[in-house]
Design a protein around this motif. Structure first.
Motif, PDB file in Angstrom:
ATOM      1  N   ASP A  47      -0.494 -12.684  -3.564  1.00  0.00           N
ATOM      2  CA  ASP A  47      -1.635 -13.107  -4.389  1.00  0.00           C
ATOM      3  C   ASP A  47      -2.641 -11.954  -4.479  1.00  0.00           C
ATOM      4  OD1 ASP A  47      -4.060 -14.180  -5.337  1.00  0.00           O
ATOM      5  OD2 ASP A  47      -3.661 -16.141  -4.464  1.00  0.00           O
ATOM      6  N   ALA A  48      -2.825 -11.419  -5.676  1.00  0.00           N
ATOM      7  CA  ALA A  48      -3.716 -10.275  -5.865  1.00  0.00           C
ATOM      8  C   ALA A  48      -5.151 -10.599  -5.452  1.00  0.00           C
ATOM      9  CB  ALA A  48      -3.679  -9.816  -7.323  1.00  0.00           C
ATOM     10  N   ASP A  49      -5.608 -11.820  -5.695  1.00  0.00           N
ATOM     11  CA  ASP A  49      -6.970 -12.191  -5.322  1.00  0.00           C
ATOM     12  C   ASP A  49      -7.136 -12.214  -3.804  1.00  0.00           C
ATOM     13  OD1 ASP A  49      -7.713 -12.445  -7.966  1.00  0.00           O
ATOM     14  OD2 ASP A  49      -7.385 -14.615  -8.026  1.00  0.00           O
ATOM     15  N   PHE A  50      -6.129 -12.737  -3.103  1.00  0.00           N
ATOM     16  CA  PHE A  50      -6.182 -12.749  -1.643  1.00  0.00           C
ATOM     17  C   PHE A  50      -6.200 -11.328  -1.092  1.00  0.00           C
ATOM     18  CE2 PHE A  50      -3.965 -12.337   2.394  1.00  0.00           C
ATOM     19  CZ  PHE A  50      -4.691 -13.195   3.194  1.00  0.00           C
ATOM     20  N   ILE A  51      -5.310 -10.481  -1.595  1.00  0.00           N
ATOM     21  CA  ILE A  51      -5.243  -9.101  -1.107  1.00  0.00           C
ATOM     22  C   ILE A  51      -6.569  -8.386  -1.369  1.00  0.00           C
ATOM     23  CG2 ILE A  51      -4.095  -6.873  -1.383  1.00  0.00           C
ATOM     24  CD1 ILE A  51      -2.408  -8.963   0.053  1.00  0.00           C
ATOM     25  N   SER A  52      -7.148  -8.606  -2.533  1.00  0.00           N
ATOM     26  CA  SER A  52      -8.423  -7.980  -2.878  1.00  0.00           C
ATOM     27  C   SER A  52      -9.536  -8.435  -1.942  1.00  0.00           C
ATOM     28  CB  SER A  52      -8.781  -8.302  -4.334  1.00  0.00           C
ATOM     29  OG  SER A  52     -10.045  -7.789  -4.675  1.00  0.00           O
ATOM     30  N   GLU A  53      -9.582  -9.757  -1.672  1.00  0.00           N
ATOM     31  CA  GLU A  53     -10.609 -10.278  -0.771  1.00  0.00           C
ATOM     32  C   GLU A  53     -10.424  -9.759   0.642  1.00  0.00           C
ATOM     33  OE1 GLU A  53     -13.873 -12.865   0.495  1.00  0.00           O
ATOM     34  OE2 GLU A  53     -13.313 -11.563  -1.177  1.00  0.00           O
ATOM     35  N   MET A  54      -9.188  -9.689   1.112  1.00  0.00           N
ATOM     36  CA  MET A  54      -8.939  -9.186   2.452  1.00  0.00           C
ATOM     37  C   MET A  54      -9.338  -7.712   2.568  1.00  0.00           C
ATOM     38  SD  MET A  54      -5.560  -9.648   4.834  1.00  0.00           S
ATOM     39  CE  MET A  54      -4.498  -8.554   3.884  1.00  0.00           C
ATOM     40  N   LYS A  55      -8.995  -6.931   1.570  1.00  0.00           N
ATOM     41  CA  LYS A  55      -9.366  -5.512   1.588  1.00  0.00           C
ATOM     42  C   LYS A  55     -10.878  -5.337   1.550  1.00  0.00           C
ATOM     43  CE  LYS A  55      -5.150  -3.442  -0.292  1.00  0.00           C
ATOM     44  NZ  LYS A  55      -4.560  -2.655  -1.406  1.00  0.00           N
ATOM     45  N   ARG A  56     -11.562  -6.188   0.782  1.00  0.00           N
ATOM     46  CA  ARG A  56     -13.022  -6.110   0.721  1.00  0.00           C
ATOM     47  C   ARG A  56     -13.628  -6.374   2.092  1.00  0.00           C
ATOM     48  NH1 ARG A  56     -17.466  -9.290   0.421  1.00  0.00           N
ATOM     49  NH2 ARG A  56     -16.236 -11.212   0.572  1.00  0.00           N
ATOM     50  N   LEU A  57     -13.133  -7.401   2.767  1.00  0.00           N
ATOM     51  CA  LEU A  57     -13.670  -7.735   4.082  1.00  0.00           C
ATOM     52  C   LEU A  57     -13.283  -6.681   5.126  1.00  0.00           C
ATOM     53  CD1 LEU A  57     -13.059 -11.585   4.080  1.00  0.00           C
ATOM     54  CD2 LEU A  57     -15.252 -10.400   3.920  1.00  0.00           C
ATOM     55  N   GLN A  58     -12.090  -6.133   5.017  1.00  0.00           N
ATOM     56  CA  GLN A  58     -11.698  -5.075   5.943  1.00  0.00           C
ATOM     57  C   GLN A  58     -12.646  -3.884   5.840  1.00  0.00           C
ATOM     58  OE1 GLN A  58      -7.697  -4.549   4.576  1.00  0.00           O
ATOM     59  NE2 GLN A  58      -6.795  -5.821   6.187  1.00  0.00           N
ATOM     60  N   LEU A 133     -17.906 -16.881   9.283  1.00  0.00           N
ATOM     61  CA  LEU A 133     -18.031 -16.192   8.003  1.00  0.00           C
ATOM     62  C   LEU A 133     -17.527 -17.051   6.851  1.00  0.00           C
ATOM     63  CD1 LEU A 133     -18.405 -13.545   6.278  1.00  0.00           C
ATOM     64  CD2 LEU A 133     -16.037 -13.010   6.903  1.00  0.00           C
ATOM     65  N   LEU A 134     -16.404 -17.744   7.074  1.00  0.00           N
ATOM     66  CA  LEU A 134     -15.726 -18.437   5.984  1.00  0.00           C
ATOM     67  C   LEU A 134     -15.930 -19.951   6.000  1.00  0.00           C
ATOM     68  CD1 LEU A 134     -12.514 -16.247   6.107  1.00  0.00           C
ATOM     69  CD2 LEU A 134     -14.256 -16.245   4.309  1.00  0.00           C
ATOM     70  N   GLY A 135     -16.778 -20.436   6.917  1.00  0.00           N
ATOM     71  CA  GLY A 135     -17.202 -21.832   6.863  1.00  0.00           C
ATOM     72  C   GLY A 135     -16.239 -22.843   7.437  1.00  0.00           C
ATOM     73  N   LEU A 136     -15.451 -22.459   8.446  1.00  0.00           N
ATOM     74  CA  LEU A 136     -14.542 -23.387   9.114  1.00  0.00           C
ATOM     75  C   LEU A 136     -15.004 -23.644  10.543  1.00  0.00           C
ATOM     76  CD1 LEU A 136     -12.735 -22.472   6.673  1.00  0.00           C
ATOM     77  CD2 LEU A 136     -10.779 -22.748   8.220  1.00  0.00           C
ATOM     78  N   ALA A 137     -14.670 -24.817  11.063  1.00  0.00           N
ATOM     79  CA  ALA A 137     -14.904 -25.098  12.476  1.00  0.00           C
ATOM     80  C   ALA A 137     -13.890 -24.322  13.311  1.00  0.00           C
ATOM     81  CB  ALA A 137     -14.777 -26.594  12.744  1.00  0.00           C
ATOM     82  N   CYS A 138     -14.217 -24.101  14.584  1.00  0.00           N
ATOM     83  CA  CYS A 138     -13.358 -23.286  15.436  1.00  0.00           C
ATOM     84  C   CYS A 138     -13.308 -23.888  16.836  1.00  0.00           C
ATOM     85  CB  CYS A 138     -13.892 -21.851  15.494  1.00  0.00           C
ATOM     86  SG  CYS A 138     -12.901 -20.715  16.473  1.00  0.00           S
ATOM     87  N   GLU A 139     -12.103 -24.037  17.370  1.00  0.00           N
ATOM     88  CA  GLU A 139     -11.883 -24.603  18.705  1.00  0.00           C
ATOM     89  C   GLU A 139     -11.052 -23.611  19.518  1.00  0.00           C
ATOM     90  OE1 GLU A 139     -10.576 -28.748  18.841  1.00  0.00           O
ATOM     91  OE2 GLU A 139      -9.044 -28.165  20.309  1.00  0.00           O
ATOM     92  N   ILE A 140     -11.587 -23.144  20.636  1.00  0.00           N
ATOM     93  CA  ILE A 140     -10.931 -22.115  21.437  1.00  0.00           C
ATOM     94  C   ILE A 140     -10.612 -22.654  22.829  1.00  0.00           C
ATOM     95  CG2 ILE A 140     -11.142 -19.819  22.474  1.00  0.00           C
ATOM     96  CD1 ILE A 140     -10.987 -19.731  19.442  1.00  0.00           C
ATOM     97  N   HIS A 141      -9.353 -22.545  23.237  1.00  0.00           N
ATOM     98  CA  HIS A 141      -8.902 -22.953  24.565  1.00  0.00           C
ATOM     99  C   HIS A 141      -8.777 -21.708  25.435  1.00  0.00           C
ATOM    100  CE1 HIS A 141      -7.632 -27.174  23.451  1.00  0.00           C
ATOM    101  NE2 HIS A 141      -7.963 -26.619  22.283  1.00  0.00           N
ATOM    102  N   MET A 142      -9.388 -21.768  26.622  1.00  0.00           N
ATOM    103  CA  MET A 142      -9.464 -20.585  27.486  1.00  0.00           C
ATOM    104  C   MET A 142      -9.347 -21.012  28.938  1.00  0.00           C
ATOM    105  SD  MET A 142     -12.452 -17.675  27.339  1.00  0.00           S
ATOM    106  CE  MET A 142     -12.222 -16.035  28.042  1.00  0.00           C
ATOM    107  N   GLY A 143      -8.509 -20.311  29.708  1.00  0.00           N
ATOM    108  CA  GLY A 143      -8.333 -20.626  31.114  1.00  0.00           C
ATOM    109  C   GLY A 143      -9.609 -20.434  31.904  1.00  0.00           C
ATOM    110  N   VAL A 144      -9.800 -21.275  32.913  1.00  0.00           N
ATOM    111  CA  VAL A 144     -11.038 -21.211  33.687  1.00  0.00           C
ATOM    112  C   VAL A 144     -11.176 -19.888  34.437  1.00  0.00           C
ATOM    113  CG1 VAL A 144     -11.322 -23.706  33.915  1.00  0.00           C
ATOM    114  CG2 VAL A 144      -9.935 -22.460  35.610  1.00  0.00           C
ATOM    115  N   VAL A 145     -10.052 -19.291  34.840  1.00  0.00           N
ATOM    116  CA  VAL A 145     -10.103 -17.979  35.500  1.00  0.00           C
ATOM    117  C   VAL A 145     -10.645 -16.933  34.532  1.00  0.00           C
ATOM    118  CG1 VAL A 145      -8.704 -16.132  36.509  1.00  0.00           C
ATOM    119  CG2 VAL A 145      -8.268 -18.521  37.132  1.00  0.00           C
TER     120      VAL A 145
END
Length: 401
Positions: A47-58, A133-145
């Motif tokens: 998808d050219a639009d996706f590639i363009s957006e990714m390159k812009r953010l990079q 940045l993109l407006g999504l919720a985020c859930e991160i699982h991380m070991g207590v150590v």
């Protein structure tokens, strides 16, 4: 960046296999969810639009391209040492490369949340950043150590709005965080996407993460030739799951005069079971968390206990592409101990003014050892995959300054 830029050695067959490694998940519900992700991935990379957006953010958000730096003081040991400065990316590591891609994909699929595991916290921070940045919720699982060791990254994730799920089961480290995250994902398949943090897991994750990380190697190959009139003799990166290493290796696979070297954690010694994470060195073939690879095992085939001073490397398995690269003989895998890692951490800090992540310090440790074996005409390119802000308090507990 076209998909065909990845060499056949790091591209899967139709069943998600790299040689005998990799594969697709067998669980019916998860298989349907991952098939949706795979279809979406294959669509967006055309998808050219996706590639363009990714390159812009990079370029404007991540800060790519990351530079190559000649570490002249470290190079006085023998061979010339160069660093691909992924530590200078926004969020401080290579992880942002695939997180931007994964969150863009999740949004394209209409998901409301991304779920992931993290070890050192670099993937967690990068994913939380991209989600904010993109407006999504985020859930991160991380070991207590790892939560205790990597407190600065935990704070960053919280500030970015991520929900942190502490995992106390088992050893309370990266493997258990992966298990916990997948269990949570199972209850949220319709509205969320699992955004894995390395080139591990069932298809399509190894290929997908490798695709997004391949920018590292393609940049580095062009930069090195432009600046230094040729290619490095060795390209070197630490290996836990293996995303930063594969990101660097991919563009050099066809360059037969360039050695590919992955550096694993020898921890407190290869002769001490449970106190290292040298998967490629001592692991056996089997299936772990839905994919085939070499992993450290007990006699009954269950994953063995692992250890590394670097939280992002203490995983009993490794990405299937790396296993295939080892089988083919195209890459070799070395080790560095906790003590060597700390020495390299301090050497780079004191001699070049660059504080590296403990993960990356394993690659630096090997480069210092290797440089002393070679003359000054040889050139070693190290992927400095992350910066060490997250590690400084932990390191100060281990050393005398």
């Amino acid at each position: 960046m076209a998909n065909e830029q990845l060499n056949a050695l790091v591209l899967p067959d139709e069943n998600g296999n790299f040689g005998k490694h990799g594969g697709k998940i067998g669980h019916p519900e998860l298989a349907r969810a991952l098939a949706e992700i795979e279809t979406g991935f294959r669509n967006i990379i055309q998808d050219a639009d996706f590639i363009s957006e990714m390159k812009r953010l990079q370029a404007t958000y991540v800060g790519r391209p990351s530079p190559i730096y000649h570490a002249r003081t470290l190079s006085q040991r023998g061979a010339q040492i160069y660093l691909k400065r992924e530590d200078l990316n926004h969020t401080g590591a290579h992880k942002i490369n695939h997180c931007i891609g994964e969150v863009l994909l999740a949004k394209k699929l209409g998901k409301k949340k991304v779920i992931a595991e993290t070890g050192a916290g670099q993937h967690g921070v990068a994913l939380a950043t991209a989600a904010a940045l993109l407006g999504l919720a985020c859930e991160i699982h991380m070991g207590v150590v790892d939560i205790a060791k990597e407190h600065p990254n935990v704070s960053r994730m919280k500030i970015l709005g991520a929900k942190i799920v502490p995992v106390s089961a088992g050893a309370g480290t990266l493997k258990e965080a992966v298990d916990s995250a997948f269990e949570s994902y199972m209850g949220q398949l319709d509205d969320s996407m699992f955004a894995i943090g390395s080139v591990v897991g069932p298809a399509p994750y190894p290929e997908m993460v490798a695709y997004f990380q391949s920018i590292v190697g393609h940049e580095a190959r062009e930069q090195f030739q432009t600046a230094y009139g040729g290619l490095p003799d060795e390209v070197i990166a630490c290996v836990g799951g293996g995303s930063n290493a594969l990101g660097l290796f991919n563009a050099f696979i066809d360059d037969k005069n360039v050695e590919l070297v992955g550096v694993e954690p020898a921890g407190e010694g290869l002769d001490k079971p449970g106190r290292h994470a040298a998967t490629m060195t001592l692991g056996k073939f089997g299936n772990i968390q839905g994919f085939n690879c070499y992993y450290l095992q007990e006699a009954d085939g269950t994953p063995a206990a692992v250890h590394s001073i670097a939280s992002g490397l203490d995983y009993p398995g490794v990405g299937p592409q790396h296993c295939h690269l080892k089988d083919s003989g195209r890459a070799r895998y070395e080790t560095a101990t906790d003590a060597e890692c700390l020495d390299a951490f301090m050497a780079l800090s004191r001699e070049e003014g660059i504080i590296p992540a403990l993960e990356s310090s394993h690659a630096v440790a090997y480069a210092l050892r290797r440089a002393a074996q070679l003359d000054s005409s040889k050139r070693l390119l190290v992927n400095l995959s992350g910066r060490g802000d997250k590690d400084i308090d932990f390191v100060l507990e281990k050393i005398t300054v």
